[in-house]
Design an enzyme around this catalytic site. Structure first.
Site, PDB file in Angstrom:
ATOM      1  CE  LYS A  50       1.773   3.561   5.643  1.00  0.00           C
ATOM      2  NZ  LYS A  50       1.220   2.401   4.937  1.00  0.00           N
ATOM      3  CG  HIS A  61      -1.783  -1.147   1.366  1.00  0.00           C
ATOM      4  ND1 HIS A  61      -2.060  -1.735   2.588  1.00  0.00           N
ATOM      5  CD2 HIS A  61      -2.468  -1.871   0.452  1.00  0.00           C
ATOM      6  CE1 HIS A  61      -2.885  -2.760   2.409  1.00  0.00           C
ATOM      7  NE2 HIS A  61      -3.138  -2.860   1.115  1.00  0.00           N
ATOM      8  CE1 TYR A  89      -0.121   2.426   9.177  1.00  0.00           C
ATOM      9  CE2 TYR A  89      -0.549   0.351  10.306  1.00  0.00           C
ATOM     10  CZ  TYR A  89      -0.876   1.281   9.334  1.00  0.00           C
ATOM     11  OH  TYR A  89      -1.955   1.059   8.510  1.00  0.00           O
ATOM     12  CG  ASP A  96      -4.276  -5.777  -0.194  1.00  0.00           C
ATOM     13  OD1 ASP A  96      -4.666  -4.619  -0.473  1.00  0.00           O
ATOM     14  OD2 ASP A  96      -3.836  -6.087   0.925  1.00  0.00           O
TER      15      ASP A  96
END
Length: 183
Positions: free
Chosen positions: A70, A61, A130, A166
């Site tokens: 991140k 992603h 995260y 995905d």
């Protein structure tokens, strides 16, 4: 706290100072001044928490224009975490870095803007938290097929469970330049 560079410029392993005693442990997971001194962002705009069963793969992603850095860590279980350089003009474009993260050996990975992110859960009830440098925008999300042969990620599981979304992402070479960040 210290950082270790990886094979991809900007992708960093962050090793926190861990203080253990018979009661358990203590560590700082975020400290603005220490982050700044280590070259990490000191401002994050969003925190996320994800739980996955064993064999779940999420990713790859990224956000097309509102790119997110991140800071990733595992708080329960273990997973194989991956960053892929998707910055046009980068000497490491299309290359990946992967590392096992566990709750037993707390370590973070910082993935800067311009990278796609994915992970494969190695245990049931694995939890990932995260911090993001930019807010998530569903209209800006993008993705790359997790099994893109040109990237060649050596995932620990050959037949993971992935979401329908995905599973339909394109290969990196199929993405138009307007959807990829530039250096």
């Amino acid at each position: 706290m210290r950082v270790i560079e990886t094979n991809l410029p900007g992708v960093l392993r962050v090793i926190p100072d861990l203080f253990k005693d018979p009661r358990g442990f203590f560590m700082e997971t975020y400290h603005a001044e220490k982050f700044k001194a280590l070259g990490l962002p000191e401002i994050f705009l969003q925190d996320n928490h994800s739980r996955s069963g064993k064999g779940i793969l999420r990713g790859l992603h990224f956000q097309k224009t509102r790119q997110q850095g991140k800071l990733v860590r595992v708080v329960a279980g273990s997973l194989f975490d991956v960053a892929v350089d998707i910055r046009q003009g980068s000497p490491t474009f299309g290359q990946w870095y992967g590392q096992v993260l566990t709750s037993e050996n707390p370590e973070f990975i910082y993935i800067p803007e311009g990278f796609a992110h994915g992970f494969y859960s190695l245990e049931e009830n694995t939890e990932l938290v995260y911090k993001c440098t930019e807010l998530y925008d569903p209209s800006d999300e993008g993705g790359i097929l997790w099994s893109d042969p040109d990237i060649g990620i050596d995932w620990p599981g050959r037949t993971p469970t992935v979401s329908a979304k995905d599973a339909l992402y394109p290969l990196l070479k199929e993405l138009s330049a307007e959807h990829l960040p530039k250096i």
